[in-house]
Design a protein around this motif. Structure first.
Motif, PDB file in Angstrom:
ATOM      1  N   ARG A  70       0.989  -1.348  -0.128  1.00 59.44           N
ATOM      2  CA  ARG A  70      -0.093   0.226  -0.054  1.00 59.44           C
ATOM      3  C   ARG A  70       0.904   1.129  -0.080  1.00 59.44           C
ATOM      4  O   ARG A  70       0.417   2.376  -0.346  1.00 59.44           O
ATOM      5  CB  ARG A  70      -0.944  -0.105   1.078  1.00 59.44           C
ATOM      6  CG  ARG A  70      -0.203   0.142   2.524  1.00 59.44           C
ATOM      7  CD  ARG A  70      -1.341  -0.024   3.703  1.00 59.44           C
ATOM      8  NE  ARG A  70      -0.527   0.159   4.771  1.00 59.44           N
ATOM      9  CZ  ARG A  70      -0.025   1.462   5.599  1.00 59.44           C
ATOM     10  NH1 ARG A  70      -0.638   2.505   4.943  1.00 59.44           N
ATOM     11  NH2 ARG A  70       0.381   1.416   6.731  1.00 59.44           N
ATOM     12  N   ASP A  71       2.302   1.110   0.325  1.00 59.93           N
ATOM     13  CA  ASP A  71       2.988   2.252   0.503  1.00 59.93           C
ATOM     14  C   ASP A  71       3.784   2.488  -1.047  1.00 59.93           C
ATOM     15  O   ASP A  71       4.429   3.637  -0.957  1.00 59.93           O
ATOM     16  CB  ASP A  71       4.045   2.161   1.593  1.00 59.93           C
ATOM     17  CG  ASP A  71       3.490   2.359   2.820  1.00 59.93           C
ATOM     18  OD1 ASP A  71       3.801   1.352   3.931  1.00 59.93           O
ATOM     19  OD2 ASP A  71       2.407   2.896   3.031  1.00 59.93           O
ATOM     20  N   GLN A  72       3.939   1.390  -1.691  1.00 59.32           N
ATOM     21  CA  GLN A  72       4.468   1.408  -2.934  1.00 59.32           C
ATOM     22  C   GLN A  72       3.786   2.222  -4.155  1.00 59.32           C
ATOM     23  O   GLN A  72       2.607   2.125  -4.088  1.00 59.32           O
ATOM     24  CB  GLN A  72       5.002   0.145  -3.483  1.00 59.32           C
ATOM     25  CG  GLN A  72       5.912  -0.695  -2.690  1.00 59.32           C
ATOM     26  CD  GLN A  72       6.102  -1.904  -3.249  1.00 59.32           C
ATOM     27  OE1 GLN A  72       5.716  -2.405  -4.055  1.00 59.32           O
ATOM     28  NE2 GLN A  72       7.270  -2.826  -2.737  1.00 59.32           N
ATOM     29  N   PHE A  73       4.458   3.145  -4.754  1.00 56.03           N
ATOM     30  CA  PHE A  73       3.827   3.921  -5.760  1.00 56.03           C
ATOM     31  C   PHE A  73       4.349   3.114  -6.977  1.00 56.03           C
ATOM     32  O   PHE A  73       5.265   2.799  -7.382  1.00 56.03           O
ATOM     33  CB  PHE A  73       4.314   5.415  -5.972  1.00 56.03           C
ATOM     34  CG  PHE A  73       4.139   6.237  -7.326  1.00 56.03           C
ATOM     35  CD1 PHE A  73       2.704   6.621  -7.135  1.00 56.03           C
ATOM     36  CD2 PHE A  73       4.650   6.429  -8.298  1.00 56.03           C
ATOM     37  CE1 PHE A  73       2.273   7.349  -8.180  1.00 56.03           C
ATOM     38  CE2 PHE A  73       4.329   6.985  -9.276  1.00 56.03           C
ATOM     39  CZ  PHE A  73       2.975   7.382  -9.378  1.00 56.03           C
ATOM     40  N   THR A  74       3.186   2.749  -7.817  1.00 55.78           N
ATOM     41  CA  THR A  74       3.115   1.818  -8.978  1.00 55.78           C
ATOM     42  C   THR A  74       2.902   2.625 -10.198  1.00 55.78           C
ATOM     43  O   THR A  74       2.856   1.866 -11.242  1.00 55.78           O
ATOM     44  CB  THR A  74       2.748   0.568  -8.787  1.00 55.78           C
ATOM     45  OG1 THR A  74       1.203   0.803  -8.528  1.00 55.78           O
ATOM     46  CG2 THR A  74       3.253  -0.221  -7.720  1.00 55.78           C
ATOM     47  N   GLY A  75       2.537   3.868 -10.167  1.00 51.71           N
ATOM     48  CA  GLY A  75       2.139   4.505 -11.363  1.00 51.71           C
ATOM     49  C   GLY A  75       3.164   5.095 -11.943  1.00 51.71           C
ATOM     50  O   GLY A  75       4.601   4.716 -12.277  1.00 51.71           O
ATOM     51  N   VAL A  97      13.489   8.469  -5.783  1.00 50.24           N
ATOM     52  CA  VAL A  97      12.105   8.036  -5.415  1.00 50.24           C
ATOM     53  C   VAL A  97      11.371   7.023  -5.798  1.00 50.24           C
ATOM     54  O   VAL A  97      10.609   6.240  -5.202  1.00 50.24           O
ATOM     55  CB  VAL A  97      11.401   9.361  -5.306  1.00 50.24           C
ATOM     56  CG1 VAL A  97       9.866   9.188  -4.536  1.00 50.24           C
ATOM     57  CG2 VAL A  97      12.064  10.608  -4.604  1.00 50.24           C
ATOM     58  N   LEU A  98      11.623   6.705  -7.374  1.00 49.99           N
ATOM     59  CA  LEU A  98      10.991   5.837  -8.085  1.00 49.99           C
ATOM     60  C   LEU A  98      11.522   4.495  -7.958  1.00 49.99           C
ATOM     61  O   LEU A  98      11.087   3.442  -8.585  1.00 49.99           O
ATOM     62  CB  LEU A  98      10.773   6.160  -9.449  1.00 49.99           C
ATOM     63  CG  LEU A  98       9.740   7.634  -9.602  1.00 49.99           C
ATOM     64  CD1 LEU A  98       9.617   8.050 -11.105  1.00 49.99           C
ATOM     65  CD2 LEU A  98       8.415   7.328  -9.021  1.00 49.99           C
ATOM     66  N   ALA A  99      12.690   4.358  -7.387  1.00 51.66           N
ATOM     67  CA  ALA A  99      13.572   3.090  -7.281  1.00 51.66           C
ATOM     68  C   ALA A  99      12.545   1.786  -6.825  1.00 51.66           C
ATOM     69  O   ALA A  99      13.207   0.735  -7.343  1.00 51.66           O
ATOM     70  CB  ALA A  99      14.717   3.407  -6.433  1.00 51.66           C
ATOM     71  N   HIS A 100      11.749   2.119  -5.935  1.00 56.24           N
ATOM     72  CA  HIS A 100      11.215   0.881  -5.409  1.00 56.24           C
ATOM     73  C   HIS A 100       9.804   0.597  -6.269  1.00 56.24           C
ATOM     74  O   HIS A 100       8.944  -0.285  -5.746  1.00 56.24           O
ATOM     75  CB  HIS A 100      10.925   0.992  -3.935  1.00 56.24           C
ATOM     76  CG  HIS A 100      12.222   1.073  -3.070  1.00 56.24           C
ATOM     77  ND1 HIS A 100      13.032   0.014  -3.116  1.00 56.24           N
ATOM     78  CD2 HIS A 100      12.829   2.196  -2.546  1.00 56.24           C
ATOM     79  CE1 HIS A 100      14.058   0.415  -2.585  1.00 56.24           C
ATOM     80  NE2 HIS A 100      13.752   1.523  -2.030  1.00 56.24           N
ATOM     81  N   GLY A 101       9.626   1.263  -6.975  1.00 51.87           N
ATOM     82  CA  GLY A 101       8.136   1.397  -7.781  1.00 51.87           C
ATOM     83  C   GLY A 101       7.730   2.497  -8.867  1.00 51.87           C
ATOM     84  O   GLY A 101       8.494   3.752  -8.429  1.00 51.87           O
ATOM     85  N   GLY A 102       6.955   2.319  -9.725  1.00 51.60           N
ATOM     86  CA  GLY A 102       6.579   3.374 -10.643  1.00 51.60           C
ATOM     87  C   GLY A 102       7.486   3.686 -11.615  1.00 51.60           C
ATOM     88  O   GLY A 102       8.818   3.170 -11.614  1.00 51.60           O
ATOM     89  N   SER A 103       7.275   4.424 -12.572  1.00 46.16           N
ATOM     90  CA  SER A 103       8.024   4.798 -13.677  1.00 46.16           C
ATOM     91  C   SER A 103       7.742   6.269 -13.959  1.00 46.16           C
ATOM     92  O   SER A 103       7.142   6.811 -13.795  1.00 46.16           O
ATOM     93  CB  SER A 103       7.540   3.762 -14.710  1.00 46.16           C
ATOM     94  OG  SER A 103       6.186   3.937 -15.176  1.00 46.16           O
ATOM     95  N   LEU A 320      12.373  15.639  -3.903  1.00 47.78           N
ATOM     96  CA  LEU A 320      11.303  16.315  -3.342  1.00 47.78           C
ATOM     97  C   LEU A 320      10.038  16.474  -3.908  1.00 47.78           C
ATOM     98  O   LEU A 320       8.831  16.464  -3.556  1.00 47.78           O
ATOM     99  CB  LEU A 320      11.627  17.671  -2.532  1.00 47.78           C
ATOM    100  CG  LEU A 320      12.589  17.342  -1.223  1.00 47.78           C
ATOM    101  CD1 LEU A 320      13.094  18.873  -0.868  1.00 47.78           C
ATOM    102  CD2 LEU A 320      11.942  16.813   0.030  1.00 47.78           C
ATOM    103  N   ALA A 321      10.400  17.007  -5.319  1.00 45.66           N
ATOM    104  CA  ALA A 321       9.347  17.312  -6.249  1.00 45.66           C
ATOM    105  C   ALA A 321       8.443  16.188  -6.467  1.00 45.66           C
ATOM    106  O   ALA A 321       7.096  15.921  -6.549  1.00 45.66           O
ATOM    107  CB  ALA A 321       9.820  17.730  -7.478  1.00 45.66           C
ATOM    108  N   THR A 322       9.174  14.899  -6.746  1.00 45.63           N
ATOM    109  CA  THR A 322       8.392  13.642  -6.844  1.00 45.63           C
ATOM    110  C   THR A 322       7.688  13.322  -5.674  1.00 45.63           C
ATOM    111  O   THR A 322       6.583  12.704  -6.043  1.00 45.63           O
ATOM    112  CB  THR A 322       9.525  12.529  -7.322  1.00 45.63           C
ATOM    113  OG1 THR A 322      10.319  12.915  -8.466  1.00 45.63           O
ATOM    114  CG2 THR A 322       9.147  11.444  -7.662  1.00 45.63           C
ATOM    115  N   GLN A 323       8.409  13.018  -4.463  1.00 47.60           N
ATOM    116  CA  GLN A 323       7.429  12.629  -3.487  1.00 47.60           C
ATOM    117  C   GLN A 323       6.170  13.599  -3.412  1.00 47.60           C
ATOM    118  O   GLN A 323       5.025  13.250  -2.776  1.00 47.60           O
ATOM    119  CB  GLN A 323       8.299  12.677  -2.140  1.00 47.60           C
ATOM    120  CG  GLN A 323       7.654  12.125  -1.014  1.00 47.60           C
ATOM    121  CD  GLN A 323       7.308  10.891  -1.233  1.00 47.60           C
ATOM    122  OE1 GLN A 323       8.099   9.767  -1.613  1.00 47.60           O
ATOM    123  NE2 GLN A 323       5.970  10.598  -0.943  1.00 47.60           N
TER     124      GLN A 323
END
Length: 356
Positions: A70-75, A97-103, A320-323
């Motif tokens: 639920r904490d991972q961003f996958t978008g 920031v996207l290292a653990h999910g997302g693209s 910071l902008a990504t988060q």
């Protein structure tokens, strides 16, 4: 960098290498020794790491905590930015920031606002969940139709290294370097050394350049520099990506004409190498006769002598902008937009000294 972000980076390094060193983390994360020690102490108290001299090691009897689904961003995040060496570090922060999910879908704008509108529309049509955008806008002038175009978008937007133009209340969240504070800090250092008459090089037309010049004007007014201090811009040096031929002589002519003892240079660090050579030929030795501070710090350390520099933390701006964008994607907010500024650092080297 947020505490949770630092923790994740430290744990990643510990998992990869089995150990982390304080000195390495300070350089990688861009925070102080005190902050890193505090983070390591917290992980030691949780019995995840064991403290050793100069750092910590991963405990063999403790599995690293994993990020819950639920904490991972996958978008997918759309990124619109100019083609510039400056922004490759911002992209690294986005990747962190996207290292653990997302693209990320990255497109290049070439400093053309009309082209940016087209690229933004294409990214939204392709299904991105949010946008990081470096718009080609002035700090002072409102671009007709810009804010209306943003309001029509179906996804959240965060400006990177820009603010909503025109002043007043912001309408879009943003994360940028506090360029005016970086410039002020550089001039304050020169003032403390005893310099009173300066020349500044600032050829840029971007909003960031406007913030740097705002810091210069503020420092000139508040710190008591001589009014003969001058700015050289595109009219004197050209507006191309590098200095025009002979520009170093134009700068040094101005230094000698006004009797300046220090030079503050914003933009195109590489040109300072040629300027140092031209200064030596004139007998303007650095720092004995002329102190120099650069704005940006990609190559300044390799000059002869090494050049003091203001170093914006571009990687942190990107992270910071990504988060912030991910937070807006997860939970759209009706609250006023956030305007986050990241303080640059002043790195002192051998190019500054009290005036002769």
């Amino acid at each position: 960098m947020l505490a949770a972000e630092r923790r994740a980076r430290i744990l990643d390094r510990a998992q990869q290498d089995g150990a982390v060193r304080i000195a390495t983390l300070v350089g990688d994360l861009g925070v102080s020794h005190v902050t890193i020690r505090r983070d390591l102490d917290a992980l030691v108290s949780e019995q995840i790491l064991d403290k050793v001299r100069g750092g910590a090691v991963l405990r063999g009897d403790h599995a690293l905590p994993t990020v819950g689904a639920r904490d991972q961003f996958t978008g997918t995040i759309g990124v619109v930015m100019p083609t510039s060496y400056y922004y490759r570090y911002v992209v690294e922060g986005i990747d962190d920031v996207l290292a653990h999910g997302g693209s990320m879908k990255l497109v290049i704008s070439e400093y053309d606002l009309d082209e940016e509108y087209r690229l933004v529309d294409e990214l939204v049509a392709a299904g991105v969940d949010g946008l990081l955008w470096v718009p080609t806008v002035s700090e002072r002038e409102v671009v007709p139709g810009l804010l209306e175009a943003i309001e029509r978008l179906r996804v959240p937007v965060v400006f990177v290294e820009r603010e909503s133009p025109g002043g007043g209340f912001g309408t879009v969240s943003s994360v940028r370097s506090a360029h005016e504070r970086g410039a002020f800090g550089a001039l304050r250092h020169l003032h403390e050394l005893g310099h009173r008459r300066l020349v500044m090089v600032s050829r840029g037309t971007s909003q960031s350049s406007e913030f740097v010049r705002r810091g210069w004007r503020d420092a000139i007014d508040r710190l008591g520099f001589d009014t003969e201090s001058v700015i050289l811009g595109a009219d004197e040096l050209g507006a191309g990506p590098t200095w025009d031929r002979g520009s170093a002589d134009v700068v040094l002519d101005a230094v000698e004409h006004v009797g300046a003892t220090a030079l503050f240079c914003h933009g195109d660090e590489n040109s300072l190498f040629g300027l140092l050579q031209s200064a030596r030929l004139r007998g303007l030795t650095v720092p004995e006769r002329l102190s120099i501070i650069a704005y940006d710090d990609d190559v300044s350390a390799h000059a002869d002598p090494p050049i003091s520099a203001v170093a914006p933390d571009r990687r942190r701006v990107g992270a910071l902008a990504t988060q912030l964008l991910i937070d807006l994607i997860r939970e759209p907010s009706a609250e006023p937009p956030l305007q986050i500024q990241v303080e640059p650092r002043l790195i002192l080297r051998a190019s500054t000294a009290p005036p002769a």
